[in-house]
Structures are given as structure tokens and as C-alpha cells.
Design a protein around this motif. Structure first.
Motif, PDB file in Angstrom:
ATOM      1  N   THR A  40       0.826  -1.208   0.000  1.00 51.81           N
ATOM      2  CA  THR A  40       0.000   0.000   0.000  1.00 51.81           C
ATOM      3  C   THR A  40       0.862   1.261   0.000  1.00 51.81           C
ATOM      4  O   THR A  40       0.580   2.218  -0.724  1.00 51.81           O
ATOM      5  CB  THR A  40      -0.923   0.001   1.237  1.00 51.81           C
ATOM      6  OG1 THR A  40      -1.651  -1.231   1.221  1.00 51.81           O
ATOM      7  CG2 THR A  40      -1.906   1.151   1.193  1.00 51.81           C
ATOM      8  N   ILE A  43       2.254   1.867  -3.402  1.00 50.74           N
ATOM      9  CA  ILE A  43       1.245   2.438  -4.306  1.00 50.74           C
ATOM     10  C   ILE A  43       1.084   3.929  -4.007  1.00 50.74           C
ATOM     11  O   ILE A  43       1.049   4.761  -4.910  1.00 50.74           O
ATOM     12  CB  ILE A  43      -0.107   1.695  -4.164  1.00 50.74           C
ATOM     13  CG1 ILE A  43       0.032   0.251  -4.673  1.00 50.74           C
ATOM     14  CG2 ILE A  43      -1.217   2.425  -4.929  1.00 50.74           C
ATOM     15  CD1 ILE A  43      -1.205  -0.617  -4.482  1.00 50.74           C
ATOM     16  N   ARG A  54       7.114   5.962 -12.318  1.00 51.28           N
ATOM     17  CA  ARG A  54       6.181   4.871 -12.010  1.00 51.28           C
ATOM     18  C   ARG A  54       6.576   3.611 -12.785  1.00 51.28           C
ATOM     19  O   ARG A  54       6.553   2.494 -12.248  1.00 51.28           O
ATOM     20  CB  ARG A  54       4.746   5.288 -12.371  1.00 51.28           C
ATOM     21  CG  ARG A  54       4.191   6.384 -11.467  1.00 51.28           C
ATOM     22  CD  ARG A  54       2.860   6.949 -11.996  1.00 51.28           C
ATOM     23  NE  ARG A  54       2.365   8.025 -11.126  1.00 51.28           N
ATOM     24  CZ  ARG A  54       1.300   8.767 -11.394  1.00 51.28           C
ATOM     25  NH1 ARG A  54       0.609   8.569 -12.511  1.00 51.28           N
ATOM     26  NH2 ARG A  54       0.918   9.715 -10.564  1.00 51.28           N
ATOM     27  N   PHE A 243      -1.516   0.989 -12.659  1.00 49.87           N
ATOM     28  CA  PHE A 243      -1.081   1.620 -11.408  1.00 49.87           C
ATOM     29  C   PHE A 243      -1.048   3.139 -11.562  1.00 49.87           C
ATOM     30  O   PHE A 243      -1.420   3.883 -10.657  1.00 49.87           O
ATOM     31  CB  PHE A 243       0.307   1.105 -10.998  1.00 49.87           C
ATOM     32  CG  PHE A 243       0.265  -0.233 -10.304  1.00 49.87           C
ATOM     33  CD1 PHE A 243      -0.182  -0.327  -8.986  1.00 49.87           C
ATOM     34  CD2 PHE A 243       0.650  -1.386 -10.959  1.00 49.87           C
ATOM     35  CE1 PHE A 243      -0.245  -1.560  -8.340  1.00 49.87           C
ATOM     36  CE2 PHE A 243       0.595  -2.622 -10.320  1.00 49.87           C
ATOM     37  CZ  PHE A 243       0.147  -2.714  -9.009  1.00 49.87           C
ATOM     38  N   LEU A 284      -3.011  -4.067  -6.727  1.00 52.38           N
ATOM     39  CA  LEU A 284      -3.920  -2.974  -7.108  1.00 52.38           C
ATOM     40  C   LEU A 284      -5.340  -3.333  -6.655  1.00 52.38           C
ATOM     41  O   LEU A 284      -5.823  -4.418  -6.972  1.00 52.38           O
ATOM     42  CB  LEU A 284      -3.892  -2.786  -8.633  1.00 52.38           C
ATOM     43  CG  LEU A 284      -4.644  -1.562  -9.155  1.00 52.38           C
ATOM     44  CD1 LEU A 284      -3.871  -0.286  -8.835  1.00 52.38           C
ATOM     45  CD2 LEU A 284      -4.880  -1.661 -10.653  1.00 52.38           C
TER      46      LEU A 284
END
Ligand SMILES: *Cc1c(COP(=O)(O)O)cnc(C)c1O
Length: 500
Positions: A40, A43, A54, A243, A284
Motif C-alpha cells: 500500500t 502504491i 512509475r 497503477f 492494485l
């Protein structure tokens, strides 16, 4: 991280080897031994990164044998402002409070294939170097339209590579043909083949399986390779933008960290939607995947029944990049769902080859329906979706994206599921100008007009600028005019490579 084959789990090779080989010798597809995780907080950290950063986070989890410098080099050559029009490589457009369009067509050829084919050549040449290959790679492509141009643009002027694209003389749109015959670059070749896509494709396959010719090439320090969508080097870059879309939604306060989203993908070979599934497996937060097909609805039936049956009529549609009866990348999905059972996958794929169909186990079917919904749209429904979206939101979609939108709207009607949803948009509407204009303004609006008049008209109707790469086609010299028979294709390759 090592890779194995969906039909032979005992194989264990590096990602560089996987990208170089493309397909495993026994016909299986390469998959990572384990799917890496995104926590998490990882992300969350994407939120303040640009697309290149990214991409580096995701790619470095899969391509563990690449050095940081090698990855930077590949990423920085691919996802540039110059090639994608801005640093927002895959922008998310808010259609309404529940629906977001992930625009994957800002690259040089106006279709989502650029997302992978801009970086694949660099991943491939790096892989060649890493595995000690010194021969030059010759990429052969048979194309029904989008892939050929995207591959030409991706490989143009990439050192250590040559690319030759064969397209069916009467099987691509006028814009697609112009895009290819005007291709610039010092290592590119383009030829039309008499016949349809199958003729071009079987011609390319014959060259690939001609051992005598392979020796001739090797003798001249050339090695054949392909750029098709089963190569891991095309799949892994596609995981990034799911993402990225999630991070953009977080950044815009549209969702909170951990919120689940739905993902809708207009699907052909199952590559794009498989990438979203891998993103989910990595962490995700996804509620449902909605797999949208055109009238070639083999996947819709498969999701419903667990039976994959390609024995059906092939339809030519206004979303031609999804006119497919064998979705090759489904094999990777089933391998994952079967818990990595290589023998069951080999069995199903053998049945597909001999009977044109197979049925998955009840356990695998259950897992599919838990997380996947499927649906299809015919050409009329696709046109309706384009018109309706323009009328309601002033937003103009291409025919492939419209299939997704139509299927998604039916899904919401049936389920009442109002989870925030990302719809993958796979082509610029300008690339399919004629069908989009017919949907918006009727048949009379296109009668007797050439491609460039259609581009102007669509710009007027949509209020969007014509993408530069299409606008300039009008004044570009046509550099390739070769038309050959299938039997002459080998000679075309030899001529291009200047070998006996
Ligand atoms: C290739 C393509 C698709 C299908 O993508 P898959 O990964 O094959 O499922 C959809 N739309 C467009 C515009 C394409 O070029």
C-alpha cells in the motif's frame, strides 16, 4: 526473478532470456515464477511520481536482472514528451463521477500498442546484449493495421535492429496504409502482400520456420525475432498504466488509498486486460474486470460458460483490432488460475489446436466469474455508444473504446454496481475517423470525402485537434511501393538485408 513456461514449469530463465526468446520452445508462454507485490505504501508513493518513475518501480520488480541504468535507459528513450505530446503519458479523463477514461493513445501512432512497442525495442536490444548476442535482430511483422505501424515507430533507428512489416494489400484502412508507406528511419522496410491478413501472416510464419533460411541469416549475422503481443516485453509495460491511473485518481482525490475500482478493457488478444489482472495480483485494489468484445464474442461466451470455442464465424467489424478468435494471452491467465498447472494448460491448448475448443475446470470457472464480467457489442451498438457519449458528455471515443463503454453501461444496468470505474481507451478517434463520423453525423457526412477531409471534419465535430502524426501524412512522401506475392516475401527480406 526467474521465468517459467505455461506448458513447462521446470524451465527457469532470466527476463532478458525471456524477452529474447519471445515464445518457449514447446509453445508455451513465459510467466514470472512468482508475481511480485506492491505494498500500500509503495502504491501511495506513486502519487507524486511522473510516468517514467512509475514505470521504473513496476518494471524493476519484474526485470530483476536489468541494472538500474539499463532500465532508466529503456524507459527514458520510450516515454518522452516528444513522443507522447506531453509528460502525461497515459492521462485519465474524468467522464463523470463514476467513470474515468484511461487514454492510452497519445503515442506516435495514436493506438495503445505504442505503450508497449515504444519500449520493447530497447528492452530487446538490452536483453540481446545481456545474453551475449552479437547478431543484429531482424523483426518481421505481419500486421492487420495497428501493430505494424506501432512496431515500425518503436524500432525505427534503434541500433542493432532492422524491421520489416508486411501488410495485406487490400486489408488495411487508408490511414493505416499511409502511416506505413510513409515510414521514415534507416532500418525499416514495408511491403504489401497480395491477399488478406492470413496470407501475410502465413508468409511470415513460413520464413520463421525455414531452417535453411535461418542458416543463411545466421551466416550473415542476423537473427529473426518477432514483436507480437505474447512477448513478455510487451506485456510488462502494460501493467504500469493501471497503477498510474490509480495513482492519478488518488492524486485528484477521486478515490482514497485502498478503494477498489472496476476496470473495463476492449479486448482482442487478451494482452491489455491480462496486464490489469497482473496489476491486481500485485496489489492494485480491483473489484471487477469487465472484458468487452465486439461481435467476435468468443471471450464473452467463455466467461459465461467456461467453454472456449473458436469454432464460429469470423466477423469483420468497425473495431478491427479486436477481430480475433484465438486470444493467445488467455493462456497466461488460465495458468495463474489453475495454480500454475503446466500439464492442464498444455492439455487445454492441445485441445484448442485439434478441436478448436476446451472447457476449464469448475474451480477455474468459479474464480473467473468471481472477478470477471464479460459482454459484447455489435457494430450498431458500438456506433450508438459513440453517439450517446458525445451527446451526454461531449466526449468522442474511437470504435474500440466504444465497445468497452457499451458493455460497461449494460453491466451497470444489470448489476447496479456503481464502483468507480476506469475504462481503457485504446485508440484515438481520428484513427477510425470514418466510422466515428458515421456514428456522430450519419453516412452522408462521409460520402465522397478523402481521408484528410474526414480528419478535418472529425476535428470540427469533436472539437479535438487532429493528432500531428496523422495530420502530417498528407505531405509525406510515400517511400514504399513494393507489392509482392506471398512466395516473394523471403526475397523481399533478403533484398532489404542486402544478402544473397
Ligand atoms: C490491439 C488493440 C486492442 C486489443 O488489445 P488486446 O491486448 O489484444 O486485447 C484493442 N484496441 C485497439 C485499438 C488495439 O489496437
Amino acid at each position: 526473478m526467474q521465468y517459467k513456461s505455461t506448458r513447462n514449469s521446470s524451465i527457469s530463465i532470466s527476463s532478458a532470456e525471456v524477452i529474447k526468446q519471445g515464445l518457449s520452445v514447446e509453445g508455451g508462454l513465459f510467466v514470472p515464477e512468482t508475481i511480485p507485490a506492491m505494498t500500500t505504501s509503495e502504491i501511495e508513493a506513486l502519487v507524486n511520481m511522473n510516468y517514467r518513475e512509475r514505470a521504473k518501480v513496476i518494471l524493476s520488480k519484474f526485470l530483476t536482472d536489468f541494472t538500474e541504468e539499463e532500465l532508466d535507459n529503456c524507459i527514458n528513450k520510450a516515454y518522452t514528451r516528444e513522443k507522447f505530446g506531453s509528460d502525461n503519458i497515459a492521462p485519465v479523463y474524468k467522464l463523470n463521477d463514476d467513470e474515468y477514461i484511461l487514454e492510452l493513445w497519445h503515442g506516435p501512432t495514436c493506438a495503445f500498442k505504442d505503450m508497449a512497442l515504444q519500449i520493447l525495442p530497447h528492452l530487446l536490444t538490452t536483453s540481446m546484449k545481456k545474453t551475449g548476442e552479437t547478431d543484429e535482430v531482424v523483426i518481421l511483422v505481419a500486421t492487420s493495421g495497428d501493430t505494424g505501424k506501432a512496431a515500425l515507430e518503436g524500432f525505427r533507428d534503434v541500433n542493432g535492429t532492422r524491421i520489416i512489416v508486411f501488410y495485406p494489400n487490400n486489408g488495411v484502412s487508408e490511414i493505416q496504409k499511409l502511416q506505413m508507406v510513409t515510414q521514415e528511419g534507416n532500418n525499416v522496410g514495408v511491403a504489401a502482400v497480395c491477399g488478406n491478413f492470413d496470407d501475410a501472416q502465413s508468409g511470415v510464419k513460413k520464413i520463421f520456420t525455414d531452417d535453411g533460411y535461418k542458416d543463411v541469416l545466421l551466416h550473415n549475422n542476423f537473427k529473426l525475432s518477432s514483436a507480437n503481443s505474447i512477448n513478455w516485453g510487451r506485456l510488462v509495460p502494460q501493467i504500469v498504466y493501471y497503477f498510474s491511473a490509480y495513482a492519478d485518481l488518488l492524486k485528484a482525490d477521486e478515490i482514497k488509498l485502498g478503494d477498489k475500482i472496476n476496470i473495463v478493457v476492449p479486448t482482442g488478444n487478451f494482452g491489455n486486460i491480462l496486464a490489469s489482472y497482473y496489476a491486481y495480483k500485485m496489489g492494485l485494489p480491483v473489484n471487477k474486470f469487465i472484458c468487452a468484445s465486439n461481435k467476435n464474442d468468443v471471450l464473452t461466451d467463455f466467461i459465461k460458460t467456461g467453454v472456449y470455442n473458436k469454432n464460429r464465424e469470423f466477423h469483420t467489424t468497425i473495431s478491427p483490432s479486436m477481430d480475433i478468435l484465438i486470444s493467445s494471452n488467455l493462456e497466461r491467465f488460465l495458468f495463474d488460475l489453475s495454480g500454475g498447472d503446466d500439464s492442464v494448460i498444455a492439455d487445454w491448448m492441445a485441445k484448442l489446436a485439434t478441436d478448436g475448443k476446451y472447457e476449464v475446470s469448475p474451480e477455474v470457472k468459479q474464480q473467473i466469474t468471481d472477478i470477471f464480467a464479460g459482454g459484447c457489442a455489435d457494430d450498431d451498438e458500438t456506433m450508438q455508444a459513440i453517439k450517446k457519449c458525445k451527446d451526454e458528455y461531449g466526449y468522442v471515443m474511437d470504435t474500440h473504446t466504444a465497445v468497452a463503454k457499451y458493455v460497461y453501461d449494460r453491466y451497470v444496468e444489470e448489476t447496479g454496481d456503481k464502483t468507480k470505474t476506469v475504462i481503457a481507451s485504446t485508440a484515438s478517434p481520428f484513427k477510425f475517423n470514418q466510422s466515428v463520423l458515421i456514428a456522430l453525423s450519419g453516412h452522408s457526412s462521409v460520402a465522397g470525402q478523402d481521408e484528410f477531409a474526414l480528419l478535418d471534419k472529425l476535428s470540427e465535430v469533436s472539437g479535438m485537434d487532429i493528432p500531428d502524426s496523422l495530420a502530417v501524412l498528407k505531405n509525406k512522401p510515400q517511400l514504399f511501393n513494393t507489392v509482392c506475392a506471398q512466395e516473394q516475401m523471403i526475397q523481399i527480406v533478403s533484398d532489404f538485408l542486402q544478402i544473397g
